[in-house]
Design an enzyme around this catalytic site. Structure first.
Site, PDB file in Angstrom:
ATOM      1  N   HIS A   1       0.830  -1.211   0.000  1.00 47.89           N
ATOM      2  CA  HIS A   1       0.000   0.000   0.000  1.00 47.89           C
ATOM      3  C   HIS A   1       0.861   1.256   0.000  1.00 47.89           C
ATOM      4  O   HIS A   1       2.066   1.197   0.196  1.00 47.89           O
ATOM      5  CB  HIS A   1      -0.945   0.010   1.194  1.00 47.89           C
ATOM      6  CG  HIS A   1      -0.254   0.050   2.521  1.00 47.89           C
ATOM      7  ND1 HIS A   1       0.025  -1.089   3.254  1.00 47.89           N
ATOM      8  CD2 HIS A   1       0.257   1.077   3.255  1.00 47.89           C
ATOM      9  CE1 HIS A   1       0.642  -0.759   4.378  1.00 47.89           C
ATOM     10  NE2 HIS A   1       0.809   0.551   4.407  1.00 47.89           N
TER      11      HIS A   1
ATOM     12  N   HIS B   1      -6.077  -1.961   3.269  1.00 45.79           N
ATOM     13  CA  HIS B   1      -5.846  -0.709   2.541  1.00 45.79           C
ATOM     14  C   HIS B   1      -4.867  -0.890   1.391  1.00 45.79           C
ATOM     15  O   HIS B   1      -3.859  -1.576   1.500  1.00 45.79           O
ATOM     16  CB  HIS B   1      -5.408   0.420   3.463  1.00 45.79           C
ATOM     17  CG  HIS B   1      -4.147   0.199   4.244  1.00 45.79           C
ATOM     18  ND1 HIS B   1      -3.813  -0.981   4.854  1.00 45.79           N
ATOM     19  CD2 HIS B   1      -3.124   1.045   4.513  1.00 45.79           C
ATOM     20  CE1 HIS B   1      -2.663  -0.848   5.476  1.00 45.79           C
ATOM     21  NE2 HIS B   1      -2.210   0.365   5.278  1.00 45.79           N
TER      22      HIS B   1
ATOM     23  N   HIS C   1       4.730   6.986   3.398  1.00 44.63           N
ATOM     24  CA  HIS C   1       5.532   5.788   3.180  1.00 44.63           C
ATOM     25  C   HIS C   1       4.894   4.899   2.116  1.00 44.63           C
ATOM     26  O   HIS C   1       3.717   5.027   1.804  1.00 44.63           O
ATOM     27  CB  HIS C   1       5.733   4.989   4.476  1.00 44.63           C
ATOM     28  CG  HIS C   1       4.476   4.420   5.072  1.00 44.63           C
ATOM     29  ND1 HIS C   1       3.760   5.045   6.058  1.00 44.63           N
ATOM     30  CD2 HIS C   1       3.805   3.259   4.828  1.00 44.63           C
ATOM     31  CE1 HIS C   1       2.718   4.302   6.404  1.00 44.63           C
ATOM     32  NE2 HIS C   1       2.723   3.209   5.672  1.00 44.63           N
TER      33      HIS C   1
ATOM     34  N   HIS D   1       0.116  -2.912  14.448  1.00 47.04           N
ATOM     35  CA  HIS D   1      -0.915  -1.872  14.371  1.00 47.04           C
ATOM     36  C   HIS D   1      -2.243  -2.417  14.889  1.00 47.04           C
ATOM     37  O   HIS D   1      -2.545  -3.603  14.704  1.00 47.04           O
ATOM     38  CB  HIS D   1      -1.157  -1.466  12.909  1.00 47.04           C
ATOM     39  CG  HIS D   1      -0.049  -0.695  12.280  1.00 47.04           C
ATOM     40  ND1 HIS D   1       0.475   0.452  12.806  1.00 47.04           N
ATOM     41  CD2 HIS D   1       0.618  -0.901  11.115  1.00 47.04           C
ATOM     42  CE1 HIS D   1       1.408   0.929  11.999  1.00 47.04           C
ATOM     43  NE2 HIS D   1       1.531   0.117  10.976  1.00 47.04           N
TER      44      HIS D   1
ATOM     45  N   TYR E   1       9.368   0.151  10.238  1.00 50.42           N
ATOM     46  CA  TYR E   1       9.505   1.334   9.396  1.00 50.42           C
ATOM     47  C   TYR E   1      10.971   1.685   9.299  1.00 50.42           C
ATOM     48  O   TYR E   1      11.688   1.688  10.310  1.00 50.42           O
ATOM     49  CB  TYR E   1       8.758   2.536   9.994  1.00 50.42           C
ATOM     50  CG  TYR E   1       7.261   2.421   9.906  1.00 50.42           C
ATOM     51  CD1 TYR E   1       6.576   2.862   8.776  1.00 50.42           C
ATOM     52  CD2 TYR E   1       6.526   1.891  10.959  1.00 50.42           C
ATOM     53  CE1 TYR E   1       5.195   2.762   8.693  1.00 50.42           C
ATOM     54  CE2 TYR E   1       5.145   1.791  10.884  1.00 50.42           C
ATOM     55  CZ  TYR E   1       4.487   2.230   9.759  1.00 50.42           C
ATOM     56  OH  TYR E   1       3.124   2.129   9.678  1.00 50.42           O
TER      57      TYR E   1
ATOM     58  N   GLU F   1       7.734   0.838   4.753  1.00 53.37           N
ATOM     59  CA  GLU F   1       7.205  -0.052   5.791  1.00 53.37           C
ATOM     60  C   GLU F   1       7.332  -1.492   5.291  1.00 53.37           C
ATOM     61  O   GLU F   1       6.959  -1.793   4.159  1.00 53.37           O
ATOM     62  CB  GLU F   1       5.726   0.260   6.055  1.00 53.37           C
ATOM     63  CG  GLU F   1       5.093  -0.639   7.109  1.00 53.37           C
ATOM     64  CD  GLU F   1       3.613  -0.334   7.339  1.00 53.37           C
ATOM     65  OE1 GLU F   1       2.953   0.181   6.425  1.00 53.37           O
ATOM     66  OE2 GLU F   1       3.125  -0.624   8.446  1.00 53.37           O
TER      67      GLU F   1
HETATM   68 FE   LIG Z   1       1.445   1.549   6.176  1.00 46.96          FE
END
Ligand SMILES: [Fe+2]
Length: 197
Positions: free
Chosen positions: A35, A82, A100, A131, A140, A151
């Site tokens: 993503h 996402h 990112h 997350h 990251y 990421e």
């Molecule tokens: Fe992300």
């Protein structure tokens, strides 16, 4: 998808018909792009509305304060949680900037192995952590070549329900939305980020 698709050199070509290159030659070997995350000083909700109404993205999760201000949204046209995320960044130097890009690794062990590789190279990173939003495991790191924040990402969940109800996170649980456990994305800076965190 509309790009040239040349064959790999014979030496590097996979015997698998559905794969271009031999796998796992070196490095942390991401499997695919996952993503992109955009930081904006504009109204996040306006951008989410545009992506939804004009481009067909579906809202999967979002952070909203006081029932009125949208701080972030995660949208996709695929079963991924996402394909694109939009987050508020009032201090952004341009109205919209790349926060990112994210690469998918096959599993959590590969993310830990990537952490070993980065440590051996003396490259600082944030993570590993998980997350709340997307439930993904993350690292990251600033790519030393491009200066972009990258990421490295795995796990997460998939969405197949056509009537998915977007998940709302509020001010009270914003911190869990960012970091469920592990190294917090809010705690520290990576070495010399060229993009403001
Ligand atoms: Fe992300």
């Amino acid at each position: 998808y509309d790009v040239e698709k040349p064959k790999a050199d014979e030496k590097r070509r996979s015997v698998l018909k559905n794969q271009t290159y031999k796998a796992w030659a070196r490095g942390c070997s991401p499997r695919r792009f996952d993503h992109v995350n955009i930081a904006t000083s504009m109204d996040v909700q306006e951008i989410l509305d545009y992506l939804g109404n004009q481009l067909g993205f579906k809202l999967r999760e979002y952070v909203r304060y006081n029932n009125e201000t949208t701080l972030a949204g995660w949208m996709s046209v695929t079963p991924l949680v996402h394909d694109i995320a939009v987050i508020t960044r009032p201090q952004a130097k341009t109205p919209n900037q790349l926060h990112h890009i994210s690469y998918w690794l096959d599993n959590a062990q590969d993310v830990l192995r990537a952490a070993d590789i980065l440590s051996e190279e003396g490259i600082k990173f944030i993570g590993p952590g998980k997350h709340g939003v997307s439930q993904a495991l993350y690292l990251y790191v600033i790519d030393p070549g491009s200066g972009c924040r990258v990421e490295l990402f795995s796990n997460s969940y998939l969405i197949f329900e056509p009537d998915w109800e977007p998940v709302e996170w509020t001010e009270e649980d914003h911190s869990i939305a960012n970091t469920y456990w592990g190294d917090s994305v809010m705690d520290k800076e990576m070495n010399k980020p060229t993009i403001e965190a």
